[in-house]
Design a protein around this motif. Structure first.
Motif, PDB file in Angstrom:
ATOM      1  N   ASN A  11     -33.654 -11.022  13.600  1.00 42.69           N
ATOM      2  CA  ASN A  11     -34.052 -11.049  12.192  1.00 42.69           C
ATOM      3  C   ASN A  11     -34.333  -9.632  11.712  1.00 42.69           C
ATOM      4  O   ASN A  11     -34.278  -8.677  12.509  1.00 42.69           O
ATOM      5  N   PRO A  12     -34.636  -9.434  10.423  1.00 45.78           N
ATOM      6  CA  PRO A  12     -34.880  -8.076   9.935  1.00 45.78           C
ATOM      7  C   PRO A  12     -35.975  -7.319  10.675  1.00 45.78           C
ATOM      8  O   PRO A  12     -35.938  -6.088  10.720  1.00 45.78           O
ATOM      9  N   GLY A  13     -36.924  -8.027  11.250  1.00 46.35           N
ATOM     10  CA  GLY A  13     -37.941  -7.343  12.043  1.00 46.35           C
ATOM     11  C   GLY A  13     -37.368  -6.660  13.266  1.00 46.35           C
ATOM     12  O   GLY A  13     -37.977  -5.740  13.817  1.00 46.35           O
ATOM     13  N   GLY A  14     -36.176  -7.079  13.699  1.00 48.65           N
ATOM     14  CA  GLY A  14     -35.521  -6.448  14.842  1.00 48.65           C
ATOM     15  C   GLY A  14     -34.523  -5.390  14.458  1.00 48.65           C
ATOM     16  O   GLY A  14     -34.315  -4.432  15.200  1.00 48.65           O
ATOM     17  N   HIS A  15     -33.875  -5.530  13.260  1.00 46.17           N
ATOM     18  CA  HIS A  15     -32.840  -4.551  12.901  1.00 46.17           C
ATOM     19  C   HIS A  15     -33.232  -3.638  11.741  1.00 46.17           C
ATOM     20  O   HIS A  15     -32.577  -2.637  11.491  1.00 46.17           O
ATOM     21  N   GLY A  16     -34.304  -3.948  10.992  1.00 42.96           N
ATOM     22  CA  GLY A  16     -34.853  -3.024  10.013  1.00 42.96           C
ATOM     23  C   GLY A  16     -34.188  -2.999   8.655  1.00 42.96           C
ATOM     24  O   GLY A  16     -34.519  -2.151   7.829  1.00 42.96           O
ATOM     25  N   ILE A  17     -33.261  -3.920   8.362  1.00 45.48           N
ATOM     26  CA  ILE A  17     -32.617  -3.984   7.042  1.00 45.48           C
ATOM     27  C   ILE A  17     -33.248  -5.150   6.290  1.00 45.48           C
ATOM     28  O   ILE A  17     -33.091  -6.313   6.691  1.00 45.48           O
ATOM     29  N   PHE A  18     -33.952  -4.873   5.179  1.00 44.23           N
ATOM     30  CA  PHE A  18     -34.702  -5.892   4.458  1.00 44.23           C
ATOM     31  C   PHE A  18     -34.163  -6.146   3.051  1.00 44.23           C
ATOM     32  O   PHE A  18     -34.536  -7.140   2.424  1.00 44.23           O
ATOM     33  N   ASP A  19     -33.325  -5.268   2.530  1.00 45.09           N
ATOM     34  CA  ASP A  19     -32.817  -5.395   1.161  1.00 45.09           C
ATOM     35  C   ASP A  19     -31.700  -4.376   1.019  1.00 45.09           C
ATOM     36  O   ASP A  19     -31.454  -3.569   1.933  1.00 45.09           O
ATOM     37  N   PHE A  20     -31.004  -4.374  -0.109  1.00 40.54           N
ATOM     38  CA  PHE A  20     -30.006  -3.331  -0.365  1.00 40.54           C
ATOM     39  C   PHE A  20     -30.676  -1.978  -0.586  1.00 40.54           C
ATOM     40  O   PHE A  20     -30.109  -0.940  -0.270  1.00 40.54           O
ATOM     41  N   ILE A  21     -31.870  -1.990  -1.159  1.00 39.07           N
ATOM     42  CA  ILE A  21     -32.564  -0.753  -1.509  1.00 39.07           C
ATOM     43  C   ILE A  21     -33.863  -0.666  -0.714  1.00 39.07           C
ATOM     44  O   ILE A  21     -34.598  -1.647  -0.592  1.00 39.07           O
ATOM     45  N   ALA A  22     -34.141   0.496  -0.169  1.00 44.19           N
ATOM     46  CA  ALA A  22     -35.408   0.791   0.503  1.00 44.19           C
ATOM     47  C   ALA A  22     -36.049   1.981  -0.201  1.00 44.19           C
ATOM     48  O   ALA A  22     -35.459   2.571  -1.109  1.00 44.19           O
ATOM     49  N   ARG A  23     -37.261   2.328   0.232  1.00 39.50           N
ATOM     50  CA  ARG A  23     -37.928   3.468  -0.396  1.00 39.50           C
ATOM     51  C   ARG A  23     -38.732   4.223   0.638  1.00 39.50           C
ATOM     52  O   ARG A  23     -39.155   3.676   1.654  1.00 39.50           O
ATOM     53  N   ASP A  24     -38.896   5.524   0.370  1.00 41.07           N
ATOM     54  CA  ASP A  24     -39.818   6.348   1.147  1.00 41.07           C
ATOM     55  C   ASP A  24     -41.205   6.114   0.562  1.00 41.07           C
ATOM     56  O   ASP A  24     -41.459   6.484  -0.585  1.00 41.07           O
ATOM     57  N   PRO A  25     -42.137   5.480   1.289  1.00 44.95           N
ATOM     58  CA  PRO A  25     -43.429   5.148   0.682  1.00 44.95           C
ATOM     59  C   PRO A  25     -44.230   6.370   0.247  1.00 44.95           C
ATOM     60  O   PRO A  25     -45.021   6.284  -0.697  1.00 44.95           O
ATOM     61  N   ALA A  26     -44.027   7.506   0.894  1.00 43.19           N
ATOM     62  CA  ALA A  26     -44.798   8.694   0.528  1.00 43.19           C
ATOM     63  C   ALA A  26     -44.375   9.245  -0.827  1.00 43.19           C
ATOM     64  O   ALA A  26     -45.203   9.715  -1.606  1.00 43.19           O
ATOM     65  N   THR A  27     -43.073   9.178  -1.121  1.00 41.41           N
ATOM     66  CA  THR A  27     -42.559   9.754  -2.364  1.00 41.41           C
ATOM     67  C   THR A  27     -42.100   8.700  -3.365  1.00 41.41           C
ATOM     68  O   THR A  27     -41.836   9.027  -4.511  1.00 41.41           O
ATOM     69  N   LEU A  28     -41.991   7.450  -2.924  1.00 35.84           N
ATOM     70  CA  LEU A  28     -41.436   6.339  -3.708  1.00 35.84           C
ATOM     71  C   LEU A  28     -39.973   6.571  -4.076  1.00 35.84           C
ATOM     72  O   LEU A  28     -39.440   5.887  -4.968  1.00 35.84           O
ATOM     73  N   LYS A  29     -39.305   7.487  -3.420  1.00 39.50           N
ATOM     74  CA  LYS A  29     -37.902   7.751  -3.691  1.00 39.50           C
ATOM     75  C   LYS A  29     -37.052   6.658  -3.056  1.00 39.50           C
ATOM     76  O   LYS A  29     -37.145   6.408  -1.857  1.00 39.50           O
ATOM     77  N   PRO A  30     -36.197   5.950  -3.855  1.00 35.98           N
ATOM     78  CA  PRO A  30     -35.372   4.882  -3.296  1.00 35.98           C
ATOM     79  C   PRO A  30     -34.118   5.423  -2.623  1.00 35.98           C
ATOM     80  O   PRO A  30     -33.654   6.525  -2.918  1.00 35.98           O
ATOM     81  N   TYR A  31     -33.554   4.645  -1.714  1.00 36.36           N
ATOM     82  CA  TYR A  31     -32.289   5.002  -1.077  1.00 36.36           C
ATOM     83  C   TYR A  31     -31.592   3.725  -0.624  1.00 36.36           C
ATOM     84  O   TYR A  31     -32.226   2.664  -0.488  1.00 36.36           O
ATOM     85  N   LEU A  32     -30.273   3.805  -0.417  1.00 43.83           N
ATOM     86  CA  LEU A  32     -29.523   2.668   0.099  1.00 43.83           C
ATOM     87  C   LEU A  32     -29.969   2.404   1.524  1.00 43.83           C
ATOM     88  O   LEU A  32     -30.047   3.328   2.343  1.00 43.83           O
ATOM     89  N   SER A  33     -30.240   1.161   1.821  1.00 40.72           N
ATOM     90  CA  SER A  33     -30.968   0.832   3.042  1.00 40.72           C
ATOM     91  C   SER A  33     -30.151   0.935   4.314  1.00 40.72           C
ATOM     92  O   SER A  33     -30.722   0.992   5.405  1.00 40.72           O
ATOM     93  N   THR A  34     -28.806   0.949   4.213  1.00 43.15           N
ATOM     94  CA  THR A  34     -28.011   0.782   5.421  1.00 43.15           C
ATOM     95  C   THR A  34     -27.539   2.079   6.070  1.00 43.15           C
ATOM     96  O   THR A  34     -27.220   2.088   7.255  1.00 43.15           O
ATOM     97  N   SER A  35     -27.468   3.175   5.306  1.00 42.61           N
ATOM     98  CA  SER A  35     -26.988   4.423   5.904  1.00 42.61           C
ATOM     99  C   SER A  35     -27.655   5.614   5.223  1.00 42.61           C
ATOM    100  O   SER A  35     -28.152   5.508   4.101  1.00 42.61           O
TER     101      SER A  35
END
Length: 577
Positions: A11-35
């Motif tokens: 599940n995502p807890g094992g592979h780390g992909i949770f959505d199409f978009i992720a973010r750097d929590p320190a800066t809130l800068k979004p990025y594509l989650s897969t690469s």
């Protein structure tokens, strides 16, 4: 997310992909989650030029095992074509080609260009594309294609490729002259694939790409569409395959092909550059290409494991659901008459490919037909971030500008307690994690989560009286594994017919009602409560599990080759041996 479950057997807890978009929590800068692309290091500056002394690289952010890598290590021949969430492709002995997640040369999911002299238009960016205003002078048009950002230049300028279009003064025909290519298009006609090279450093470096041209209209107005600039499979600027030369060998066998992960250009339809018929023609080209790739490589398959992904049902169900759903706000009888046959026709075409595989089936071969999800109407959209702001969970630093900008530009973080990003993610502004966090970890955070769950699941659509959200999941209840701590704080499961708005996905906070009609072409979806939209599994061998999941596929495939289940896989074998 779903295909990562399939690949890794967890599940995502094992592979780390949770959505199409992720973010750097320190800066809130979004990025594509897969690469993620890392620039070259140890550079040498020479005037306006930057010369990297050590090259950059692209990393696949998916963690956990990859079942075909395990198979190939054991000597099982593997061919894995256009696997989603596998860019860059996992390094192993398998023959593989990356799929969903593979960018165009801009590093995006695909950016088209439409050149037009329409008096009502201006040069502007639109989601997924660019409108370029041009002028006709003496039956000729000067155009320029924008390429990738030139990483060799200190000013970060884009590489640009000028070209010219010559219009027949009497007919509806144009001659396009671009770099070393020249070709004639009639109105409503597509070019073949055109190979281009964007120069980066004179006489030293260039980026190879392929694209197609479509002459929408020759005059009144002039309009020329250019497809997203695909990475050239014959000379890839980024890794597309294993071994590295396979993408070129495949192009030699079948001709040029889309390398962009999402080839049907739904953005052009959404922007009004394509009408429904023009989009359907482009999408049909994609399907034919998929069928050609499958038939070309499947006839070479003799033993081991073979996988081929067809994207056509997914993308076209997204944009043509409105043609088969009379309850959809974008449905019209005229649309149903013109295009209501398209989705059933697509299913018939995919059945032909299944038939091709069935003809070669024997008692030592297993055939699986697997979908990553089902489909449902997307009739109403929920402005999650607007709801959060209107209910006191987020604050705006400039109310007069609210809703204008994406990616949280409106927010006053010191008094914002929760925010949405991506399709289903809901995050707390957690102290010590977010750069300007204000919610204390522990009891305060847990109380806030419980409050949000209660209010969101109680929310009713004032127009229909239906629940907008059926479940809000705590990651600890559904995810396990080393990456579980990276999950959103809550996962929003939308009811059938509902989905997060595009403004929510991009971190915007528009004013107005939180639940709105969806009148866009993107009219069907699956980013809802997964319990409501199960996918499809067809198998030529009896299925042993009552309720198989995508995470069970990889362990089951390994077991059919008498191999142990890989460490990190949490799924169960699903086939009778």
């Amino acid at each position: 997310v779903a295909w990562s479950n399939f690949i890794s057997g967890t599940n995502p807890g094992g592979h780390g992909i949770f959505d199409f978009i992720a973010r750097d929590p320190a800066t809130l800068k979004p990025y594509l989650s897969t690469s993620f692309t890392e620039g070259g290091s140890h550079t040498l500056r020479m005037g306006d030029w930057i010369m990297p002394l050590k090259g950059g690289k692209v990393r696949n952010l998916r963690e956990g095992p990859t079942f075909w890598a395990d198979l190939s290590r054991a000597g099982v021949p593997c061919t894995v074509l256009r696997m989603p969430a596998n860019f860059p492709p996992t390094e192993c002995a398998a023959t593989s080609l990356s799929g969903l997640g593979t960018p165009d040369i801009h590093g995006s999911y695909g950016i088209f260009t439409c050149f037009t002299d329409d008096r009502k238009e201006t040069s502007r960016d639109v989601p997924g594309g660019r409108i370029e205003k041009v002028f006709i002078k003496e039956h000729a048009v000067a155009c320029a294609l924008r390429g990738p950002v030139n990483s060799f230049r200190s000013d970060g300028a884009e590489a640009v490729l000028p070209f010219r279009v010559f219009l027949d003064p009497a007919g509806v025909v144009a001659r396009v002259s671009v770099q070393n290519a020249a070709f004639i298009l009639k109105e409503g006609e597509w070019s073949d694939w055109i190979s281009l090279a964007f120069p980066l450093v004179p006489h030293m470096a260039a980026v190879a790409t392929i694209c197609r041209f479509y002459l929408k209209s020759a005059r009144d107005p002039f309009a020329l569409y250019v497809s997203p600039l695909n990475i050239d499979p014959s000379n890839p600027a980024l890794p597309l395959s294993t071994p590295a030369g396979y993408s070129r060998e495949l192009a030699e066998r079948m001709g040029p092909y889309h390398t962009q992960g999402l080839p049907p250009d739904t953005s052009s339809l959404a922007a009004g550059v394509f009408n429904d018929g023009q989009y359907r023609e482009q999408a049909s080209f994609v399907l034919r290409e998929e069928q050609t790739m499958f038939e070309t490589e499947f006839q070479r398959f003799s033993e081991g494991f073979f996988f081929h992904y067809f994207c056509s049902l997914d993308l076209n169900s997204h944009v043509f659901w409105r043609a088969i759903d009379p309850a959809h706000p974008a449905f019209t009888p005229e649309l149903e008459k013109a295009h209501g046959d398209f989705l059933p026709w697509l299913y018939g075409e995919l059945d032909k490919s299944i038939g091709t595989a069935l003809k070669r089936l024997d008692d030592q071969t297993i055939l699986l037909v697997v979908s990553d999800h089902g489909f449902a109407p997307f009739r109403r959209q929920f402005q999650l971030n607007s709801w959060l702001m209107d209910n006191g969970y987020a604050s705006c630093d400039a109310p007069s500008r609210r809703g204008r900008d994406a990616y949280f530009a409106d927010l006053e973080w010191s008094s914002t307690r929760a925010y949405g990003l991506g399709i289903n993610g809901l995050y707390l502004n957690l102290r010590g994690r977010e750069g300007n966090g204000c919610v204390a970890p522990g009891a305060e955070a847990e109380t806030l989560k419980a409050e949000l769950i209660a209010k969101l699941t109680a929310l009713k659509d004032p127009k229909t009286g239906q629940a907008v959200i059926t479940h809000v999941y705590r990651p600890s209840d559904i995810y396990t594994g080393p990456c579980a701590g990276k999950a959103p704080d809550l996962i929003v499961g939308y009811n059938l017919g509902y989905r997060a708005s595009w403004d929510t996905v991009l971190g915007k906070y528009p004013k107005g009602e939180p639940v709105l009609d969806n009148r866009e072409p993107w009219s069907g979806d699956h980013a809802m409560d997964s319990a409501l939209i199960p996918g499809v599994l067809l198998s030529s061998r009896r299925i042993a599990l009552d309720n198989p999941a995508l995470s069970d596929m990889a362990p089951g495939i390994l077991r059919t080759f008498d191999m142990p289940i890989s460490e990190g896989m949490t799924g169960k074998p699903f086939l009778e041996l």
